[in-house]
Design a protein around this motif. Structure first.
Motif, PDB file in Angstrom:
ATOM      1  N   PRO A 146       0.767  -1.441  -0.196  1.00  0.00           N
ATOM      2  CA  PRO A 146       0.212  -0.132  -0.031  1.00  0.00           C
ATOM      3  C   PRO A 146       0.975   1.373   0.112  1.00  0.00           C
ATOM      4  CG  PRO A 146      -0.121  -0.900   2.297  1.00  0.00           C
ATOM      5  CD  PRO A 146       0.875  -1.655   1.522  1.00  0.00           C
ATOM      6  N   SER A 147       1.804   1.077   0.146  1.00  0.00           N
ATOM      7  CA  SER A 147       2.621   2.440   0.638  1.00  0.00           C
ATOM      8  C   SER A 147       2.783   3.353  -0.573  1.00  0.00           C
ATOM      9  CB  SER A 147       4.150   2.003   0.445  1.00  0.00           C
ATOM     10  OG  SER A 147       4.881   0.930   1.863  1.00  0.00           O
ATOM     11  N   PRO A 148       2.802   3.134  -1.708  1.00  0.00           N
ATOM     12  CA  PRO A 148       2.801   3.695  -3.487  1.00  0.00           C
ATOM     13  C   PRO A 148       1.477   4.853  -2.579  1.00  0.00           C
ATOM     14  CG  PRO A 148       3.648   1.893  -4.122  1.00  0.00           C
ATOM     15  CD  PRO A 148       2.617   1.701  -2.437  1.00  0.00           C
ATOM     16  N   PHE A 149       0.412   4.469  -2.066  1.00  0.00           N
ATOM     17  CA  PHE A 149      -0.684   5.184  -1.792  1.00  0.00           C
ATOM     18  C   PHE A 149      -0.930   6.107  -0.938  1.00  0.00           C
ATOM     19  CE2 PHE A 149      -1.056   1.171  -4.716  1.00  0.00           C
ATOM     20  CZ  PHE A 149      -1.784   1.735  -5.415  1.00  0.00           C
ATOM     21  N   THR A 150      -0.040   5.782  -0.199  1.00  0.00           N
ATOM     22  CA  THR A 150      -0.316   6.471   1.712  1.00  0.00           C
ATOM     23  C   THR A 150       0.826   7.385   0.966  1.00  0.00           C
ATOM     24  OG1 THR A 150       0.178   4.541   2.313  1.00  0.00           O
ATOM     25  CG2 THR A 150       1.038   6.113   3.709  1.00  0.00           C
ATOM     26  N   ALA A 151       1.982   6.824   0.599  1.00  0.00           N
ATOM     27  CA  ALA A 151       3.358   8.382  -0.116  1.00  0.00           C
ATOM     28  C   ALA A 151       1.676   9.324  -0.590  1.00  0.00           C
ATOM     29  CB  ALA A 151       3.914   8.042  -1.336  1.00  0.00           C
ATOM     30  N   TYR A 152       1.389   8.675  -2.365  1.00  0.00           N
ATOM     31  CA  TYR A 152       0.915  10.108  -2.910  1.00  0.00           C
ATOM     32  C   TYR A 152      -0.143  10.647  -2.007  1.00  0.00           C
ATOM     33  CZ  TYR A 152      -1.742  12.296  -6.887  1.00  0.00           C
ATOM     34  OH  TYR A 152      -2.066  12.725  -7.564  1.00  0.00           O
ATOM     35  N   GLY A 153      -0.827  10.410  -1.310  1.00  0.00           N
ATOM     36  CA  GLY A 153      -1.857  11.206   0.117  1.00  0.00           C
ATOM     37  C   GLY A 153      -1.098  11.913   0.946  1.00  0.00           C
ATOM     38  N   VAL A 154       0.507  11.021   1.475  1.00  0.00           N
ATOM     39  CA  VAL A 154       0.963  12.379   2.063  1.00  0.00           C
ATOM     40  C   VAL A 154       1.519  13.993   0.932  1.00  0.00           C
ATOM     41  CG1 VAL A 154       3.164  12.486   2.904  1.00  0.00           C
ATOM     42  CG2 VAL A 154       1.938  10.309   3.474  1.00  0.00           C
ATOM     43  N   TYR A 155       1.665  13.017  -0.112  1.00  0.00           N
ATOM     44  CA  TYR A 155       2.122  14.233  -1.361  1.00  0.00           C
ATOM     45  C   TYR A 155       1.722  15.291  -0.925  1.00  0.00           C
ATOM     46  CZ  TYR A 155       3.501  16.278  -6.177  1.00  0.00           C
ATOM     47  OH  TYR A 155       3.267  16.876  -6.791  1.00  0.00           O
ATOM     48  N   VAL A 156       0.009  15.163  -1.874  1.00  0.00           N
ATOM     49  CA  VAL A 156      -1.434  16.118  -2.085  1.00  0.00           C
ATOM     50  C   VAL A 156      -1.678  16.899  -0.676  1.00  0.00           C
ATOM     51  CG1 VAL A 156      -1.695  14.785  -4.367  1.00  0.00           C
ATOM     52  CG2 VAL A 156      -2.877  14.025  -1.647  1.00  0.00           C
ATOM     53  N   GLY A 157      -1.943  15.710   0.758  1.00  0.00           N
ATOM     54  CA  GLY A 157      -1.595  16.553   0.965  1.00  0.00           C
ATOM     55  C   GLY A 157      -0.489  17.666   1.949  1.00  0.00           C
ATOM     56  N   MET A 158       0.211  17.635   2.200  1.00  0.00           N
ATOM     57  CA  MET A 158       2.030  18.298   1.700  1.00  0.00           C
ATOM     58  C   MET A 158       1.095  19.529   1.081  1.00  0.00           C
ATOM     59  SD  MET A 158       5.634  17.859   1.472  1.00  0.00           S
ATOM     60  CE  MET A 158       5.374  16.660   2.447  1.00  0.00           C
ATOM     61  N   LYS A 159       0.855  18.434   0.157  1.00  0.00           N
ATOM     62  CA  LYS A 159       0.540  20.326  -1.099  1.00  0.00           C
ATOM     63  C   LYS A 159      -0.785  20.751  -0.830  1.00  0.00           C
ATOM     64  CE  LYS A 159       0.454  19.364  -6.021  1.00  0.00           C
ATOM     65  NZ  LYS A 159       1.188  20.664  -6.293  1.00  0.00           N
ATOM     66  N   ALA A 160      -1.797  20.291   0.098  1.00  0.00           N
ATOM     67  CA  ALA A 160      -2.529  21.364   1.199  1.00  0.00           C
ATOM     68  C   ALA A 160      -2.229  21.950   1.512  1.00  0.00           C
ATOM     69  CB  ALA A 160      -4.329  20.418   0.801  1.00  0.00           C
ATOM     70  N   ALA A 161      -1.527  22.072   2.549  1.00  0.00           N
ATOM     71  CA  ALA A 161      -1.337  22.215   3.478  1.00  0.00           C
ATOM     72  C   ALA A 161       0.117  23.770   3.192  1.00  0.00           C
ATOM     73  CB  ALA A 161      -0.183  21.993   4.460  1.00  0.00           C
ATOM     74  N   MET A 162       0.410  23.399   2.469  1.00  0.00           N
ATOM     75  CA  MET A 162       1.607  24.678   1.143  1.00  0.00           C
ATOM     76  C   MET A 162       0.374  25.374   1.306  1.00  0.00           C
ATOM     77  SD  MET A 162       4.409  25.520   1.143  1.00  0.00           S
ATOM     78  CE  MET A 162       5.124  24.376   1.402  1.00  0.00           C
ATOM     79  N   LYS A 163      -0.379  24.844   0.027  1.00  0.00           N
ATOM     80  CA  LYS A 163      -2.176  26.182  -0.018  1.00  0.00           C
ATOM     81  C   LYS A 163      -1.875  26.495   0.786  1.00  0.00           C
ATOM     82  CE  LYS A 163      -5.149  27.122  -3.501  1.00  0.00           C
ATOM     83  NZ  LYS A 163      -4.658  28.139  -4.442  1.00  0.00           N
ATOM     84  N   GLU A 164      -2.638  26.209   2.244  1.00  0.00           N
ATOM     85  CA  GLU A 164      -2.913  27.182   2.873  1.00  0.00           C
ATOM     86  C   GLU A 164      -2.131  28.121   3.647  1.00  0.00           C
ATOM     87  OE1 GLU A 164      -5.941  26.554   4.382  1.00  0.00           O
ATOM     88  OE2 GLU A 164      -5.759  27.691   6.289  1.00  0.00           O
ATOM     89  N   LEU A 165      -0.416  27.344   3.697  1.00  0.00           N
ATOM     90  CA  LEU A 165       0.388  28.820   4.307  1.00  0.00           C
ATOM     91  C   LEU A 165       0.162  29.273   3.282  1.00  0.00           C
ATOM     92  CD1 LEU A 165       2.427  28.738   6.203  1.00  0.00           C
ATOM     93  CD2 LEU A 165       4.150  27.544   4.685  1.00  0.00           C
ATOM     94  N   THR A 166       0.706  29.525   1.775  1.00  0.00           N
ATOM     95  CA  THR A 166       1.841  30.797   1.152  1.00  0.00           C
ATOM     96  C   THR A 166       0.503  31.016  -0.319  1.00  0.00           C
ATOM     97  OG1 THR A 166       2.819  28.248  -0.430  1.00  0.00           O
ATOM     98  CG2 THR A 166       4.009  29.465   1.196  1.00  0.00           C
ATOM     99  N   GLY A 167      -0.957  30.481  -0.450  1.00  0.00           N
ATOM    100  CA  GLY A 167      -2.073  30.319  -1.189  1.00  0.00           C
ATOM    101  C   GLY A 167      -1.852  29.868  -2.426  1.00  0.00           C
ATOM    102  N   SER A 168      -0.012  29.108  -2.456  1.00  0.00           N
ATOM    103  CA  SER A 168       0.131  28.195  -3.996  1.00  0.00           C
ATOM    104  C   SER A 168       0.519  26.958  -3.543  1.00  0.00           C
ATOM    105  CB  SER A 168       0.771  28.541  -4.672  1.00  0.00           C
ATOM    106  OG  SER A 168       1.785  27.634  -5.162  1.00  0.00           O
ATOM    107  N   ASP A 169      -0.065  25.756  -3.500  1.00  0.00           N
ATOM    108  CA  ASP A 169       0.435  24.070  -3.271  1.00  0.00           C
ATOM    109  C   ASP A 169       1.645  23.991  -4.617  1.00  0.00           C
ATOM    110  OD1 ASP A 169      -0.653  23.802  -6.041  1.00  0.00           O
ATOM    111  OD2 ASP A 169      -2.192  22.718  -5.438  1.00  0.00           O
ATOM    112  N   SER A 170       2.317  24.555  -4.782  1.00  0.00           N
ATOM    113  CA  SER A 170       3.844  24.429  -5.014  1.00  0.00           C
ATOM    114  C   SER A 170       4.104  24.209  -4.516  1.00  0.00           C
ATOM    115  CB  SER A 170       3.852  25.456  -6.340  1.00  0.00           C
ATOM    116  OG  SER A 170       5.505  24.869  -6.631  1.00  0.00           O
ATOM    117  N   LEU A 171       5.311  23.115  -4.835  1.00  0.00           N
ATOM    118  CA  LEU A 171       6.703  22.282  -3.366  1.00  0.00           C
ATOM    119  C   LEU A 171       7.542  22.910  -4.037  1.00  0.00           C
ATOM    120  CD1 LEU A 171       4.765  19.251  -2.354  1.00  0.00           C
ATOM    121  CD2 LEU A 171       5.584  21.462  -1.186  1.00  0.00           C
ATOM    122  N   ALA A 172       7.910  23.859  -5.537  1.00  0.00           N
ATOM    123  CA  ALA A 172       9.388  23.690  -6.046  1.00  0.00           C
ATOM    124  C   ALA A 172      10.218  24.385  -5.098  1.00  0.00           C
ATOM    125  CB  ALA A 172       8.975  23.930  -7.249  1.00  0.00           C
ATOM    126  N   GLY A 173      10.974  24.464  -5.029  1.00  0.00           N
ATOM    127  CA  GLY A 173      12.284  24.753  -4.272  1.00  0.00           C
ATOM    128  C   GLY A 173      11.737  24.806  -2.564  1.00  0.00           C
TER     129      GLY A 173
END
Ligand code: NAD
Length: 369
Positions: A146-173
């Protein structure tokens, strides 16, 4: 506390004590809540110091599964099983087959899977006695790791948190400190590297981190130093209880978003400290539900693309949780609990319309709940 008092404390529906003298099986199955569907959760094998510890653990873990399934939008309830014994010494075929008989006796109210101390091979024995087991090997028609699915959820969840923080969900840089270089972390790092994030990684086995470093140009950090890294995001993918009195004061992170279970050492205390410190914490059980979503898909005829798409919805879940937390000024894990409880209550009410008769149609045919 009496056994019934313990069971009633968090409103568990059913607890089954399973014993087979011949196979030396001592197991407890906990069914917390089946409002949304059959109770699904893995079987943990552990050397509990006392039988009461095993009961406390199964009650705690099965309740956790209710919330995890509910917030993930699954039609599943919360369950878990524990087998008392040493997973390195006490296993045998008849133990798991006896356990499978008990699971089968519950006629689909509880569906099991592997967990800490049990393996796919153990679940194959369980499967010889019951069809109510999931997360099995690909060769047997299951969904595999199941790890690739767990990891994908973690990745998109991290993007959602970044969106909250900066207004953009990009993790570049962005700088991300990853704790653990195991199954989940490896896939998370692949996503992060593709997006152009700067990764810092640690593991108690440095050679495990080396594989990630080779693939992603991540930088190695000593395990004791990971909490001090000057990064935007902390991504715990190893142990539980790593958000505690000792570690939180050291953190400069703005976001915590990782796959590990039970990250808050003390839910109420440390959830509140993170809120006060202004750190955006993506609640562990909401962001790491990709694996559960994947095994849940097995029950309905498995399509990996569909499972991955559903894991991608963790983005919206984290957005919703963070919005509730912000509006109500509560810690994010409380917001997540609220979201789960609201869903259970509202679906529970709908199900009363047909006077308790509802169907779960999946691999097991129709199961009245
Ligand atoms: P894993 O065993 O493959 O990886 C964990 C890694 O953490 C190992 O490489 C281990 O050496 C390392 N580690 C242990 N202690 C450490 C420490 N103190 N500092 C640094 N590294 C340390 O496990 P996994 O499957 O990748 O799961 C990681 C976490 O995510 C666990 O908490 C697990 O319960 C949780 N989780 C996993 C899944 C899944 O699909 N695999 C699903 C939900 C939750």
């Amino acid at each position: 506390m009496s056994i019934f008092d313990q069971i009633r404390k968090k409103d568990h529906e059913q607890v089954v004590f399973c014993s087979s003298k011949d196979s030396n099986l001592r197991a407890i199955i906990g069914i917390h809540d089946t409002t949304l569907g059959p109770a699904l959760g893995g079987t943990r094998m552990w050397m509990y110091a006392a039988e009461e510890d095993a009961l406390i653990d199964v009650l705690r873990l099965s309740r956790g599964m209710t919330y995890k399934a509910a917030v993930a939008g699954l039609n599943l309830g919360g369950g878990k099983a524990v087998i008392i014994g040493d997973p390195n010494k006490d296993k045998n075929e008849s133990m798991f087959r006896a356990f499978g008989r008990f699971v089968d006796g519950l006629a689909g109210r509880y569906i099991t899977a592997e967990d800490v101390g049990t393996s796919v091979a153990d679940m194959e024995y369980v499967r010889m006695e019951t069809k109510y087991v999931t997360g099995i090997d690909k060769a047997l028609g299951g969904s595999g790791d199941p790890s690739p699915f767990t990891a994908y959820g973690v990745y998109v969840g991290m993007k959602a948190a970044m969106k909250e923080l900066t207004g953009s969900d990009s993790l570049a840089g962005k700088k991300v400190a990853v704790q653990g270089a195991g199954h989940v972390a490896k896939y998370v790092c692949d996503h992060l590297a593709k997006d152009g994030a700067k990764i810092y990684v640690t593991d108690i086995y440095e050679e495990k981190a080396k594989a990630i470093i080779a693939d992603t140009k991540a930088e190695y950090v000593h395990p004791d130093k990971i909490y001090d890294v000057d990064a935007d995001v902390f991504c715990p993918c190893a142990l539980g209880a790593i958000l505690n009195d000792e570690t939180i004061p050291r953190m400069k992170f703005k976001i915590i978003a990782g796959g590990a279970n039970n990250q808050l050492a003390d839910e109420n205390k440390h959830g509140k400290i993170l809120l006060d410190k202004g750190i955006i914490y993506a609640p562990d059980y909401a962001i790491n539900a990709g694996g559960l979503i994947n095994v849940a898909n097995e029950l309905e005829g498995y399509h990996p693309e569909r499972a991955m798409k559903q894991a991608g919805q963790i983005y919206d879940t984290i957005r919703t949780v963070l919005a509730i937390a912000k509006k109500e000024r509560i810690p994010t894990h409380e917001a997540s609990n609220k979201l789960a409880e609201e869903r259970i209550n509202s679906i529970g009410k709908i199900r009363q319309i047909y006077s308790g008769k509802s169907e779960f149609s999946g691999r097991f045919g129709e199961i009245a709940i």
